[in-house]
Design a protein around this motif. Sequence first.
Motif, PDB file in Angstrom:
ATOM      1  N   GLY A 129       0.730  -1.044   0.004  1.00 42.21           N
ATOM      2  CA  GLY A 129       0.126  -0.033   0.165  1.00 42.21           C
ATOM      3  C   GLY A 129       0.965   1.136  -0.073  1.00 42.21           C
ATOM      4  N   ILE A 130       1.953   1.098  -0.580  1.00 45.61           N
ATOM      5  CA  ILE A 130       2.840   2.226  -0.699  1.00 45.61           C
ATOM      6  C   ILE A 130       3.218   2.788  -2.304  1.00 45.61           C
ATOM      7  CG2 ILE A 130       4.087   1.809   1.467  1.00 45.61           C
ATOM      8  CD1 ILE A 130       6.297   0.721  -0.317  1.00 45.61           C
ATOM      9  N   ALA A 131       3.365   3.966  -2.469  1.00 46.94           N
ATOM     10  CA  ALA A 131       3.804   4.325  -3.924  1.00 46.94           C
ATOM     11  C   ALA A 131       4.919   3.707  -4.261  1.00 46.94           C
ATOM     12  CB  ALA A 131       3.660   5.915  -3.932  1.00 46.94           C
ATOM     13  N   ARG A 132       5.076   3.722  -5.608  1.00 46.21           N
ATOM     14  CA  ARG A 132       6.514   2.999  -6.265  1.00 46.21           C
ATOM     15  C   ARG A 132       7.319   3.914  -5.810  1.00 46.21           C
ATOM     16  NH1 ARG A 132       7.330  -0.763 -10.355  1.00 46.21           N
ATOM     17  NH2 ARG A 132       9.542  -0.563 -11.561  1.00 46.21           N
ATOM     18  N   GLY A 133       7.397   5.231  -5.852  1.00 51.36           N
ATOM     19  CA  GLY A 133       8.593   6.202  -5.476  1.00 51.36           C
ATOM     20  C   GLY A 133       9.066   5.826  -3.947  1.00 51.36           C
ATOM     21  N   SER A 134       7.912   5.481  -3.100  1.00 50.05           N
ATOM     22  CA  SER A 134       8.336   5.041  -1.783  1.00 50.05           C
ATOM     23  C   SER A 134       9.250   3.861  -1.745  1.00 50.05           C
ATOM     24  CB  SER A 134       7.305   4.848  -0.900  1.00 50.05           C
ATOM     25  OG  SER A 134       6.406   6.044  -0.852  1.00 50.05           O
ATOM     26  N   PHE A 135       9.075   3.156  -2.593  1.00 49.72           N
ATOM     27  CA  PHE A 135       9.889   1.836  -2.704  1.00 49.72           C
ATOM     28  C   PHE A 135      11.328   2.291  -2.807  1.00 49.72           C
ATOM     29  CE2 PHE A 135      12.336  -1.491  -4.643  1.00 49.72           C
ATOM     30  CZ  PHE A 135      11.943  -2.539  -3.917  1.00 49.72           C
ATOM     31  N   TYR A 136      11.621   3.048  -3.790  1.00 52.19           N
ATOM     32  CA  TYR A 136      12.831   3.622  -4.139  1.00 52.19           C
ATOM     33  C   TYR A 136      13.623   4.333  -2.989  1.00 52.19           C
ATOM     34  CZ  TYR A 136      12.205   0.870  -8.366  1.00 52.19           C
ATOM     35  OH  TYR A 136      11.959  -0.214  -9.177  1.00 52.19           O
ATOM     36  N   THR A 137      12.545   5.014  -2.207  1.00 55.08           N
ATOM     37  CA  THR A 137      13.129   5.921  -0.922  1.00 55.08           C
ATOM     38  C   THR A 137      13.610   4.953  -0.054  1.00 55.08           C
ATOM     39  OG1 THR A 137      11.121   6.281   0.146  1.00 55.08           O
ATOM     40  CG2 THR A 137      11.805   7.973  -1.477  1.00 55.08           C
ATOM     41  N   TYR A 138      13.192   3.704   0.080  1.00 52.03           N
ATOM     42  CA  TYR A 138      13.553   2.595   1.137  1.00 52.03           C
ATOM     43  C   TYR A 138      14.717   1.752   0.653  1.00 52.03           C
ATOM     44  CZ  TYR A 138       8.790   3.968   2.579  1.00 52.03           C
ATOM     45  OH  TYR A 138       7.749   4.437   3.322  1.00 52.03           O
ATOM     46  N   PHE A 139      14.773   1.568  -0.915  1.00 51.07           N
ATOM     47  CA  PHE A 139      15.886   0.468  -1.333  1.00 51.07           C
ATOM     48  C   PHE A 139      16.375   1.308  -2.477  1.00 51.07           C
ATOM     49  CE2 PHE A 139      12.769  -1.834   1.033  1.00 51.07           C
ATOM     50  CZ  PHE A 139      13.444  -2.621   2.171  1.00 51.07           C
ATOM     51  N   GLU A 140      17.467   0.875  -2.730  1.00 51.06           N
ATOM     52  CA  GLU A 140      17.987   1.211  -4.226  1.00 51.06           C
ATOM     53  C   GLU A 140      17.322   0.619  -5.501  1.00 51.06           C
ATOM     54  OE1 GLU A 140      20.597   3.518  -5.019  1.00 51.06           O
ATOM     55  OE2 GLU A 140      20.709   4.065  -2.906  1.00 51.06           O
ATOM     56  N   ASP A 141      17.173  -0.672  -5.185  1.00 50.79           N
ATOM     57  CA  ASP A 141      16.364  -1.336  -6.383  1.00 50.79           C
ATOM     58  C   ASP A 141      15.969  -2.829  -5.850  1.00 50.79           C
ATOM     59  OD1 ASP A 141      18.923  -2.808  -6.191  1.00 50.79           O
ATOM     60  OD2 ASP A 141      19.813  -2.038  -7.963  1.00 50.79           O
ATOM     61  N   LEU A 142      15.319  -3.542  -6.554  1.00 53.57           N
ATOM     62  CA  LEU A 142      14.925  -4.697  -6.068  1.00 53.57           C
ATOM     63  C   LEU A 142      16.017  -5.762  -5.693  1.00 53.57           C
ATOM     64  CD1 LEU A 142      12.220  -6.348  -5.986  1.00 53.57           C
ATOM     65  CD2 LEU A 142      12.688  -7.341  -8.101  1.00 53.57           C
ATOM     66  N   ASP A 143      17.417  -5.713  -6.164  1.00 51.09           N
ATOM     67  CA  ASP A 143      18.263  -6.562  -5.464  1.00 51.09           C
ATOM     68  C   ASP A 143      18.554  -5.907  -4.112  1.00 51.09           C
ATOM     69  OD1 ASP A 143      18.622  -7.674  -7.993  1.00 51.09           O
ATOM     70  OD2 ASP A 143      20.516  -7.015  -8.379  1.00 51.09           O
ATOM     71  N   ASP A 144      18.488  -4.694  -3.841  1.00 51.03           N
ATOM     72  CA  ASP A 144      18.735  -4.193  -2.561  1.00 51.03           C
ATOM     73  C   ASP A 144      17.640  -4.833  -1.621  1.00 51.03           C
ATOM     74  OD1 ASP A 144      19.936  -2.337  -0.723  1.00 51.03           O
ATOM     75  OD2 ASP A 144      18.651  -0.917  -1.213  1.00 51.03           O
ATOM     76  N   ALA A 145      16.344  -4.840  -2.102  1.00 51.00           N
ATOM     77  CA  ALA A 145      15.377  -5.311  -1.271  1.00 51.00           C
ATOM     78  C   ALA A 145      15.545  -6.645  -0.803  1.00 51.00           C
ATOM     79  CB  ALA A 145      14.090  -4.736  -1.813  1.00 51.00           C
TER      80      ALA A 145
END
Length: 171
Positions: free
Chosen positions: A43-59
Amino acid sequence: MPKQTFLNLNPAKQEKIAKILLDEFSANSLLDANVNRIVKAAGIARGSFYTYFEDLDDAYRYSLGQVMKSIHGSLAATNPYQATINFIETVQDNPYYNFLSNYYVVDEAILEAHHREQNGLDVAQAQADVPKWLAEVAVHHLIRQYFMAPAEKEQILQLLAALNEWQTNEA
């Protein structure tokens, strides 16, 4: 590793996102994981994901770290061979089984290739403590072998028992 913005989230939101990441990477290999599914479930914006992690590999690396910390914390044994025997004997009941299966069958090779491109082989670390390095390589290989071919479980356990006996006799 996660960015400071993720670490600054309230613990409940961090835990929710961590669980969603774990679910995504348990259901899908790193090749098939999808940021869109993660942000929708969280339930977060896509941009929020990238403020939390560099990319999918980072997550993914964050989730992997959490899983490994949990697993290694629960492996209390006198040596790595006995710890690996204990792990393989109970892994099918482990809540991280699907995540680990994806890791050992697919994801590890992806991460390793990326790591080698950046860092190369750490020969100094291997030379510093050869017996420890050999044990790490052996148990890692045998755990991976288990996930690649679970039907070989008994042979893998026999080999680990032989390594455990050898280490005991060397000590």
